[in-house]
Scaffold this motif. Structure first.
Motif, PDB file in Angstrom:
ATOM      1  N   TYR A  77      22.690 -20.222 -24.230  1.00  0.00           N
ATOM      2  CA  TYR A  77      21.017 -20.332 -23.399  1.00  0.00           C
ATOM      3  C   TYR A  77      20.827 -20.606 -24.769  1.00  0.00           C
ATOM      4  O   TYR A  77      20.977 -20.628 -26.600  1.00  0.00           O
ATOM      5  CB  TYR A  77      20.550 -19.356 -23.332  1.00  0.00           C
ATOM      6  N   GLN A  78      19.870 -22.061 -24.812  1.00  0.00           N
ATOM      7  CA  GLN A  78      18.647 -22.390 -25.878  1.00  0.00           C
ATOM      8  C   GLN A  78      17.969 -22.404 -25.122  1.00  0.00           C
ATOM      9  O   GLN A  78      17.342 -23.005 -24.267  1.00  0.00           O
ATOM     10  CB  GLN A  78      18.860 -23.154 -26.527  1.00  0.00           C
ATOM     11  N   GLU A  79      16.824 -21.189 -25.124  1.00  0.00           N
ATOM     12  CA  GLU A  79      16.327 -21.368 -24.554  1.00  0.00           C
ATOM     13  C   GLU A  79      14.240 -21.012 -25.372  1.00  0.00           C
ATOM     14  O   GLU A  79      14.421 -20.167 -26.516  1.00  0.00           O
ATOM     15  CB  GLU A  79      15.930 -19.644 -23.598  1.00  0.00           C
ATOM     16  N   PHE A  80      13.373 -21.553 -24.972  1.00  0.00           N
ATOM     17  CA  PHE A  80      12.061 -21.909 -25.723  1.00  0.00           C
ATOM     18  C   PHE A  80      10.839 -21.511 -24.746  1.00  0.00           C
ATOM     19  O   PHE A  80      10.201 -22.643 -23.682  1.00  0.00           O
ATOM     20  CB  PHE A  80      12.019 -22.955 -27.025  1.00  0.00           C
ATOM     21  N   ASP A  81       9.997 -20.872 -25.138  1.00  0.00           N
ATOM     22  CA  ASP A  81       8.571 -20.878 -24.938  1.00  0.00           C
ATOM     23  C   ASP A  81       8.203 -21.649 -25.067  1.00  0.00           C
ATOM     24  O   ASP A  81       8.086 -22.657 -26.298  1.00  0.00           O
ATOM     25  CB  ASP A  81       8.012 -19.808 -24.522  1.00  0.00           C
ATOM     26  N   ALA A  82       6.293 -22.482 -24.517  1.00  0.00           N
ATOM     27  CA  ALA A  82       5.527 -23.441 -24.812  1.00  0.00           C
ATOM     28  C   ALA A  82       5.914 -23.365 -26.331  1.00  0.00           C
ATOM     29  O   ALA A  82       5.653 -24.376 -27.063  1.00  0.00           O
ATOM     30  CB  ALA A  82       4.761 -23.597 -24.196  1.00  0.00           C
ATOM     31  N   GLU A  83       5.011 -22.159 -26.606  1.00  0.00           N
ATOM     32  CA  GLU A  83       4.551 -22.557 -28.179  1.00  0.00           C
ATOM     33  C   GLU A  83       5.330 -22.454 -29.317  1.00  0.00           C
ATOM     34  O   GLU A  83       5.302 -22.772 -30.712  1.00  0.00           O
ATOM     35  CB  GLU A  83       3.725 -20.199 -28.412  1.00  0.00           C
ATOM     36  N   ALA A  84       7.243 -22.361 -28.682  1.00  0.00           N
ATOM     37  CA  ALA A  84       7.872 -22.922 -30.037  1.00  0.00           C
ATOM     38  C   ALA A  84       8.463 -24.099 -30.080  1.00  0.00           C
ATOM     39  O   ALA A  84       9.395 -25.050 -30.211  1.00  0.00           O
ATOM     40  CB  ALA A  84       9.433 -21.663 -29.502  1.00  0.00           C
ATOM     41  N   ILE A  85       7.843 -25.310 -28.790  1.00  0.00           N
ATOM     42  CA  ILE A  85       8.529 -26.483 -28.600  1.00  0.00           C
ATOM     43  C   ILE A  85       7.122 -27.354 -29.376  1.00  0.00           C
ATOM     44  O   ILE A  85       5.810 -27.347 -28.873  1.00  0.00           O
ATOM     45  CB  ILE A  85       8.249 -27.049 -27.253  1.00  0.00           C
ATOM     46  N   PRO A  86       7.738 -28.038 -30.821  1.00  0.00           N
ATOM     47  CA  PRO A  86       6.614 -28.393 -31.428  1.00  0.00           C
ATOM     48  C   PRO A  86       5.839 -30.077 -30.871  1.00  0.00           C
ATOM     49  O   PRO A  86       6.361 -30.895 -29.368  1.00  0.00           O
ATOM     50  CB  PRO A  86       7.018 -29.484 -32.617  1.00  0.00           C
ATOM     51  N   VAL A  87       4.008 -30.041 -30.283  1.00  0.00           N
ATOM     52  CA  VAL A  87       3.538 -31.346 -30.085  1.00  0.00           C
ATOM     53  C   VAL A  87       3.196 -31.856 -31.468  1.00  0.00           C
ATOM     54  O   VAL A  87       2.783 -31.954 -32.311  1.00  0.00           O
ATOM     55  CB  VAL A  87       2.416 -30.696 -29.443  1.00  0.00           C
ATOM     56  N   GLU A  88       3.663 -33.511 -30.987  1.00  0.00           N
ATOM     57  CA  GLU A  88       3.411 -34.449 -32.419  1.00  0.00           C
ATOM     58  C   GLU A  88       1.491 -34.808 -31.668  1.00  0.00           C
ATOM     59  O   GLU A  88       1.863 -35.366 -30.448  1.00  0.00           O
ATOM     60  CB  GLU A  88       4.411 -35.264 -32.593  1.00  0.00           C
ATOM     61  N   ARG A  89       0.912 -35.532 -32.209  1.00  0.00           N
ATOM     62  CA  ARG A  89      -0.150 -36.333 -32.570  1.00  0.00           C
ATOM     63  C   ARG A  89      -0.035 -36.891 -32.864  1.00  0.00           C
ATOM     64  O   ARG A  89      -0.670 -36.890 -34.663  1.00  0.00           O
ATOM     65  CB  ARG A  89      -1.311 -34.564 -32.096  1.00  0.00           C
ATOM     66  N   ARG A  90      -0.610 -38.017 -32.544  1.00  0.00           N
ATOM     67  CA  ARG A  90      -0.478 -39.380 -33.191  1.00  0.00           C
ATOM     68  C   ARG A  90      -1.732 -39.585 -33.398  1.00  0.00           C
ATOM     69  O   ARG A  90      -2.672 -39.450 -32.666  1.00  0.00           O
ATOM     70  CB  ARG A  90      -0.343 -40.388 -31.945  1.00  0.00           C
ATOM     71  N   ALA A  91      -2.270 -41.047 -34.293  1.00  0.00           N
ATOM     72  CA  ALA A  91      -3.628 -41.109 -34.582  1.00  0.00           C
ATOM     73  C   ALA A  91      -4.756 -41.707 -33.048  1.00  0.00           C
ATOM     74  O   ALA A  91      -5.847 -41.760 -33.186  1.00  0.00           O
ATOM     75  CB  ALA A  91      -3.334 -41.905 -35.374  1.00  0.00           C
ATOM     76  N   ASP A  92      -3.902 -41.997 -32.051  1.00  0.00           N
ATOM     77  CA  ASP A  92      -4.476 -42.771 -31.255  1.00  0.00           C
ATOM     78  C   ASP A  92      -4.926 -42.297 -29.826  1.00  0.00           C
ATOM     79  O   ASP A  92      -4.956 -41.633 -29.182  1.00  0.00           O
ATOM     80  CB  ASP A  92      -3.680 -43.918 -30.391  1.00  0.00           C
ATOM     81  N   GLY A  93      -4.378 -40.675 -30.204  1.00  0.00           N
ATOM     82  CA  GLY A  93      -4.668 -39.389 -29.116  1.00  0.00           C
ATOM     83  C   GLY A  93      -3.312 -39.439 -28.252  1.00  0.00           C
ATOM     84  O   GLY A  93      -3.588 -38.285 -27.403  1.00  0.00           O
ATOM     85  N   THR A  94      -1.770 -40.083 -28.433  1.00  0.00           N
ATOM     86  CA  THR A  94      -1.016 -40.298 -27.568  1.00  0.00           C
ATOM     87  C   THR A  94      -0.729 -37.975 -27.882  1.00  0.00           C
ATOM     88  O   THR A  94      -0.755 -38.590 -29.284  1.00  0.00           O
ATOM     89  CB  THR A  94      -0.383 -41.081 -28.197  1.00  0.00           C
ATOM     90  N   THR A  95       0.599 -37.379 -27.738  1.00  0.00           N
ATOM     91  CA  THR A  95       1.160 -36.708 -27.478  1.00  0.00           C
ATOM     92  C   THR A  95       2.230 -36.692 -26.898  1.00  0.00           C
ATOM     93  O   THR A  95       2.515 -37.206 -25.982  1.00  0.00           O
ATOM     94  CB  THR A  95       0.343 -34.987 -27.246  1.00  0.00           C
ATOM     95  N   VAL A  96       3.223 -36.095 -27.767  1.00  0.00           N
ATOM     96  CA  VAL A  96       4.665 -36.080 -27.360  1.00  0.00           C
ATOM     97  C   VAL A  96       5.100 -34.736 -27.978  1.00  0.00           C
ATOM     98  O   VAL A  96       5.294 -34.212 -28.596  1.00  0.00           O
ATOM     99  CB  VAL A  96       5.048 -37.428 -28.427  1.00  0.00           C
ATOM    100  N   LYS A  97       5.168 -33.777 -26.911  1.00  0.00           N
ATOM    101  CA  LYS A  97       6.229 -32.456 -26.714  1.00  0.00           C
ATOM    102  C   LYS A  97       7.218 -32.833 -27.050  1.00  0.00           C
ATOM    103  O   LYS A  97       8.264 -33.367 -25.703  1.00  0.00           O
ATOM    104  CB  LYS A  97       5.845 -31.791 -25.382  1.00  0.00           C
TER     105      LYS A  97
END
Length: 293
Positions: free
Chosen positions: A143-163
């Motif tokens: 298993y590889q299991e991660f809760d929301a806090e462990a998953i990085p969120v990239e925040r781009r200059a235009d406001g786009t977010t990438v989980k």
């Protein structure tokens, strides 16, 4: 910026087709939408199945997915909202909560259950099945299991977010799920109103988009723009770059890609092997209790 646009125009991926899921039931009667694994899209190598489930009616999901076996592939459960408890035949147990991911490699065999840990409210998420190459089908389960806090969120200059669940973005953010045979990308992307999203993709990977909210526009097979609305899946052709724009309401979507295996697929129910003989052996091993663990 000019360099980005030149790369985008030169090699951007087009949408080959857009389709909706089919109503289906699985487990002990969980109502869902089957998007990959239906007559219009039996598989998209290496992806064997994609189910979307979303309901605030307990009767649609409360019976869950009682104990059932798997061999030869990986199951990926991503929850946008709700709680799901899992247990298995080798002693693992836990709860997937809102925003969490579980990437389970069934390998040579495991029996597990996935049961909603809520009596009411919204349960919303996805299950993706990812094939394993012949060389890994009999590997040990993990298993590889991660809760929301462990998953990085990239925040781009235009406001786009990438989980970023797995894979690496063009800006360098890398997800916590690692060492998967098909070198996948699995991103949950939100683009603000009027925005534009550009992402690098491995040229040989098969890829798809799945709309969660709003509508995005991607180049179509005729060179014009194809709309991908919520609850629709778009299959992409191969190329180095994805470019999408969104309207005044913005959009949220999944971007998933993986290296195709190009191997024969013999599948029935919970087992996915390369030959009919291997498939029959999987059933025999399960019935005799030989494959668990």
């Amino acid at each position: 910026m000019a360099e980005v646009l030149e790369r985008d125009v030169a090699g951007r991926r087009a949408v080959l087709g857009v389709l909706a899921g089919m109503p289906a039931e699985d487990g002990a009667g969980v109502k869902l939408s089957r998007v990959i694994g239906q007559p219009r899209l039996d598989m998209l190598d290496p992806f064997l199945m994609l189910d979307s489930f979303k309901s605030d009616r307990p009767g649609d999901y409360i019976a869950g997915f009682p104990p059932h076996p798997h061999r030869g592939f990986e199951t990926v459960t991503y929850l946008l909202h709700g709680r799901m408890r899992h247990e298995d035949s080798v002693g693992n147990a836990g709860v997937i909560e809102t925003g969490g991911i579980q990437w389970m490699t069934a390998g040579r065999g495991i029996e597990h259950s996935e049961m909603p840990e809520q009596r009411d409210g919204l349960l919303w998420g996805f299950q993706l099945w990812v094939n394993l190459p012949a060389s890994d089908k009999m590997t040990a389960p993990r298993y590889q299991e991660f809760d929301a806090e462990a998953i990085p969120v990239e925040r781009r200059a235009d406001g786009t977010t990438v989980k970023v669940i797995t894979g690496r973005t063009r800006e360098g953010t890398e997800g916590p799920v690692r060492d998967v045979a098909v070198a996948p990308l699995y991103f949950d992307v939100t683009v603000p109103p009027g925005g534009r999203y550009v992402e690098d993709l491995p040229e040989g990977h098969n890829a798809f988009l799945y709309g969660i909210d709003g509508t995005l526009l991607v180049q179509g097979p005729d060179g014009g723009e194809t709309a991908v609305a919520k609850e629709r899946l778009a299959v992409l052709d191969r190329g180095p770059t994805l470019a999408a724009s969104v309207g005044p309401e913005g959009a949220r979507f999944l971007l998933v890609a993986g290296r195709p295996l190009g191997e024969p697929v013999a599948r029935h129910g919970p087992f996915v092997m390369n030959t009919r003989e291997e498939l029959l052996q999987a059933f025999q091993d399960y019935q005799s209790g030989r494959f668990l663990g």
